[in-house]
Scaffold this active site. Structure first.
Site, short mmCIF file in Angstrom:
data_model
loop_
_atom_site.label_atom_id
_atom_site.label_comp_id
_atom_site.label_asym_id
_atom_site.label_seq_id
_atom_site.Cartn_x
_atom_site.Cartn_y
_atom_site.Cartn_z
N GLY A 254 0.79 -1.24 0.00
CA GLY A 254 0.00 0.00 0.00
C GLY A 254 0.81 1.28 0.00
CB SER A 255 4.30 2.22 -0.81
OG SER A 255 4.49 1.91 -2.16
NE ARG B 37 -11.74 -12.99 -12.38
CZ ARG B 37 -10.66 -13.04 -11.61
NH1 ARG B 37 -10.37 -12.03 -10.81
NH2 ARG B 37 -9.86 -14.09 -11.63
CG MET C 165 -1.19 -7.47 -6.66
SD MET C 165 -0.71 -6.38 -8.02
CE MET C 165 0.56 -7.37 -8.77
CG HIS D 284 1.89 -2.10 -15.17
ND1 HIS D 284 1.53 -3.32 -14.60
CD2 HIS D 284 2.90 -2.37 -16.03
CE1 HIS D 284 2.29 -4.28 -15.12
NE2 HIS D 284 3.13 -3.73 -15.98
C1 GAR Z 1 3.45 -1.16 -7.39
O1 GAR Z 1 4.76 -1.23 -7.90
C2 GAR Z 1 2.44 -1.18 -8.52
O2 GAR Z 1 2.87 -0.47 -9.66
C3 GAR Z 1 2.34 -2.65 -8.79
O3 GAR Z 1 2.33 -3.24 -7.52
C4 GAR Z 1 3.09 -2.44 -6.63
C5 GAR Z 1 2.24 -2.15 -5.42
O4 GAR Z 1 3.01 -1.49 -4.45
N1 GAR Z 1 1.16 -2.96 -9.53
C6 GAR Z 1 1.14 -3.86 -10.50
O5 GAR Z 1 2.09 -4.55 -10.81
C7 GAR Z 1 -0.21 -4.00 -11.21
N2 GAR Z 1 -0.08 -4.76 -12.40
P1 GAR Z 1 2.30 -0.77 -3.23
O6 GAR Z 1 1.32 -1.81 -2.63
O7 GAR Z 1 3.40 -0.44 -2.29
O8 GAR Z 1 1.58 0.42 -3.77
#
Ligand code: GAR
Length: 205
Positions: free
Chosen positions: A16-17, A68, A93, A112
């Site tokens: 969740g950053s 889903r 995800m 992304h």
């Molecule tokens: C991030 O790098 C985001 O771009 C990626 O997951 C990470 C989540 O980080 N998303 C994907 O790959 C979607 N296809 P976070 O939970 O720290 O925000």
């Protein structure tokens, strides 16, 4: 409706950053909107715990083993009950059902960690290293019915260094993600854009 009264729904599955970067910008007034609801399909997600600590409206439903369409209908109800205007996927995800995407058509953003259309799907940073590209980055895009494929709102590039590992490259991309996601949200909430085919074009209204 002014941008300031718009309500974001943030969907996350893990750390969740990106959510925290958005929340930080909302709380310090750099991003003019409210966080209407934070949802996770993983009840133990760190990002959800942070939303609770920040006192934001939030909730979760465990998606494990769920159908889903039925699952997404519950998520859509939660978002609508909380009067969310724009949905931001922030490390969510899980593929969205077609019904969910059409219900919120043109109102779902995703971030992304690659310069789409390169390296869609999982482990984009690993894909970039394996492919040997010298530049990669991140993309904020509208969500359509295909994976990581909707019209691109903003992108930022980062160099790939010879010494990079997946970890070091991901960290460099993540810093850019935290910048451009809020910038993209602010722009889209102001409404001064139009979508022509795949192009998201700035207007001045
Ligand atoms: C991030 O790098 C985001 O771009 C990626 O997951 C990470 C989540 O980080 N998303 C994907 O790959 C979607 N296809 P976070 O939970 O720290 O925000």
């Amino acid at each position: 409706m002014s941008a300031a009264s718009r309500r974001l729904g943030i969907l996350l599955s893990g750390r969740g950053s990106n959510f925290e970067a958005i929340a930080h910008n909302v709380l310090n007034g750099r991003l003019e909107c409210e966080i209407g609801f934070v949802f996770s399909n993983k009840p133990q997600a760190h990002g959800l715990a942070r939303a609770r600590e920040l006192g934001l409206p939030c909730g979760s439903i465990d998606s494990a083993g769920q159908d889903r369409a039925a699952f997404d209908a519950q998520v859509a109800d939660l978002l609508q009950q909380n009067r969310v205007d724009l949905i931001c996927l922030a490390g969510y995800m899980r593929l969205l059902s077609g019904e969910f995407i059409s219900k919120f058509s043109g109102r779902i953003l995703n971030i992304h960690p690659s310069l789409l259309p390169a390296f869609p799907g999982l482990d984009a940073q690993h894909q970039a290293l394996v492919h040997g590209v010298k530049i990669t980055g991140c993309t904020v895009h509208f969500v359509d019915e295909n994976l990581d494929s909707g019209p691109i709102v903003l992108q930022s590039s980062v160099p790939v260094l010879d010494t990079d590992t997946v970890g070091s490259l991901s960290a460099r991309i993540l810093r850019e993600e935290h910048q451009i996601y809020s910038e993209a949200i602010g722009w889209i909430l102001k409404g001064n854009y139009r979508v022509e085919g795949r192009r998201v074009i700035k207007t001045h209204n």
